[in-house]
Enzyme design. Structure first.
Site, PDB file in Angstrom:
ATOM      1  N   ASP A   1      13.747   8.952   5.842  1.00 31.83           N
ATOM      2  CA  ASP A   1      13.479   7.740   5.070  1.00 31.83           C
ATOM      3  C   ASP A   1      13.004   6.702   6.071  1.00 31.83           C
ATOM      4  O   ASP A   1      13.787   6.205   6.891  1.00 31.83           O
ATOM      5  CB  ASP A   1      14.755   7.271   4.363  1.00 31.83           C
ATOM      6  CG  ASP A   1      14.558   5.970   3.582  1.00 31.83           C
ATOM      7  OD1 ASP A   1      13.473   5.358   3.694  1.00 31.83           O
ATOM      8  OD2 ASP A   1      15.500   5.549   2.878  1.00 31.83           O
TER       9      ASP A   1
ATOM     10  N   SER B   1      -5.800   2.015   3.569  1.00 32.13           N
ATOM     11  CA  SER B   1      -6.398   2.114   2.234  1.00 32.13           C
ATOM     12  C   SER B   1      -7.575   1.154   2.167  1.00 32.13           C
ATOM     13  O   SER B   1      -7.675   0.216   2.968  1.00 32.13           O
ATOM     14  CB  SER B   1      -5.353   1.721   1.182  1.00 32.13           C
ATOM     15  OG  SER B   1      -5.937   1.473  -0.081  1.00 32.13           O
TER      16      SER B   1
ATOM     17  N   TYR C   1       1.339  -3.858  -2.470  1.00 30.51           N
ATOM     18  CA  TYR C   1       0.584  -2.794  -1.831  1.00 30.51           C
ATOM     19  C   TYR C   1      -0.523  -3.346  -0.929  1.00 30.51           C
ATOM     20  O   TYR C   1      -0.624  -2.987   0.243  1.00 30.51           O
ATOM     21  CB  TYR C   1      -0.018  -1.861  -2.883  1.00 30.51           C
ATOM     22  CG  TYR C   1      -0.767  -0.691  -2.305  1.00 30.51           C
ATOM     23  CD1 TYR C   1      -0.081   0.408  -1.794  1.00 30.51           C
ATOM     24  CD2 TYR C   1      -2.155  -0.668  -2.266  1.00 30.51           C
ATOM     25  CE1 TYR C   1      -0.758   1.495  -1.251  1.00 30.51           C
ATOM     26  CE2 TYR C   1      -2.841   0.405  -1.723  1.00 30.51           C
ATOM     27  CZ  TYR C   1      -2.140   1.482  -1.232  1.00 30.51           C
ATOM     28  OH  TYR C   1      -2.824   2.550  -0.685  1.00 30.51           O
TER      29      TYR C   1
ATOM     30  N   LYS D   1      -1.002  -3.137   3.243  1.00 29.64           N
ATOM     31  CA  LYS D   1      -2.100  -2.416   3.878  1.00 29.64           C
ATOM     32  C   LYS D   1      -2.964  -3.333   4.748  1.00 29.64           C
ATOM     33  O   LYS D   1      -3.489  -2.894   5.780  1.00 29.64           O
ATOM     34  CB  LYS D   1      -2.955  -1.714   2.817  1.00 29.64           C
ATOM     35  CG  LYS D   1      -2.232  -0.577   2.096  1.00 29.64           C
ATOM     36  CD  LYS D   1      -1.769   0.501   3.066  1.00 29.64           C
ATOM     37  CE  LYS D   1      -1.172   1.709   2.347  1.00 29.64           C
ATOM     38  NZ  LYS D   1      -0.735   2.767   3.284  1.00 29.64           N
TER      39      LYS D   1
END
Length: 319
Positions: A83, A164, A176, A180
């Site tokens: 993890d 991404s 997100y 990134k």
């Protein structure tokens, strides 16, 4: 004169292409560590590089993911449960990897683990909606890198960070994209810091691919759950038909999804085995043709094209 200029350009193009095809001599004695191997890019990368002859150490989040991967690969491949958001788990794993690789060090670190989180307009969200993707995609990646870096330096190896197109363009609200963008910044500073030690650092920027990360059903469910918890004022500002049109738009995005995951793994392969790896790799037709070129365009053009897509969903009412 023009003839000589054209000849020189053709020669430079040939030499540049030739340079990119030069490969390292041997991979059978090299160890690579990959995060996020339960499914998607990480899973395909682990299976691909195992077949090529690398000593693959595949980090999985779940026991079921680890078991399934071991069943599909050679005895050479090792798995470990990890993890990336658990600092102690990361430290123990790094020590275990150190014992596995010995004096050879770690040739390749592929930071692939990631989550999408909630994708929704910014004024729908709370701080907690941003927390998970930033913890996993950014702090988890940094934690793994810092703990594995001494092993990579020993091998004068490679660090490959999976970012991404969302790290180049802020397309939608949520944690997100900020995560990134930050990965891109960490990647670039790490690349410059590591040059003196002979370590190459590369960043891969995939477009939209069919993986569990981008499951449209899960994305739709999360967005609908957020909508249902919004205040009446926010719902009124966006209009009654907004959520239905928005969810239908998500379903319609399937036509833009890259179904074949191999282009991302091919970028990883080049970054691992090329004598001259690239600093950035775009993966997927949408990334190469639309997202990455658009990221270099003026903000006014970016806004026009991206807001045009959003305008098809609804016309939010003035507050």
């Amino acid at each position: 004169m023009l003839f000589w200029v054209l000849g020189l350009l053709i020669l430079c193009g040939f030499l540049w292409t030739r340079k990119g095809k030069l490969k390292i001599a041997d991979i059978t004695d090299k160890y690579i560590f990959i995060t996020g191997c339960d499914s998607g890019f990480g899973n395909l990368a682990a299976r691909t590089f195992d077949k090529k002859g690398f000593h693959v150490i595949a980090a999985c989040l779940t026991e079921s993911g680890s078991t399934a991967l071991k069943a599909e690969t050679s005895e050479r491949l090792r798995t470990v449960l990890l993890d990336v958001t658990d600092p102690e788990n990361v430290k123990r794993t790094a020590q275990w990897v150190k014992n596995q690789v010995g004096e050879k060090g770690l040739w390749g670190l592929i930071n692939n683990a990631g989550v999408l989180g909630v994708l929704a307009p910014t004024d729908w969200l709370t701080l907690e909606d941003y927390r998970e993707p930033i913890e996993v995609n950014l702090f988890g990646l940094i934690s793994v890198t810092l703990n594995m870096l001494p092993l990579v330096k020993k091998a004068q190896g490679r660090v490959i960070n999976v970012s991404s197109v969302g790290g180049r363009l802020a397309i939608v609200g949520g944690g997100y994209t900020p995560s990134k963008y930050a990965v891109e910044g960490f990647n670039d500073s790490l690349r410059r810091d590591m040059k003196a030690f002979g370590v190459h650092v590369s960043c891969i920027e995939p477009g939209l691919f069919k993986t569990n990360l981008a499951d449209p059903v899960k994305t739709t469910e999360k967005k609908l759950a957020i909508w249902e918890q919004l205040s009446p004022d926010i719902k009124q500002q966006y209009g009654e038909g907004y959520i239905e049109k928005s969810l239908n738009k998500l379903k319609g995005n399937k036509s833009y999804v890259n179904m074949d995951l191999s282009p991302v793994v091919e970028c990883m392969d080049h970054a691992l085995t090329s004598v001259f790896p690239k600093t950035h790799y775009a993966a997927g037709k949408d990334a190469k043709i639309f997202w990455i070129p658009l990221s270099h365009m003026p903000a006014v053009l970016q806004d026009f094209l991206l807001l045009k897509r959003k305008a098809e969903l609804a016309n939010p009412k003035a507050v």
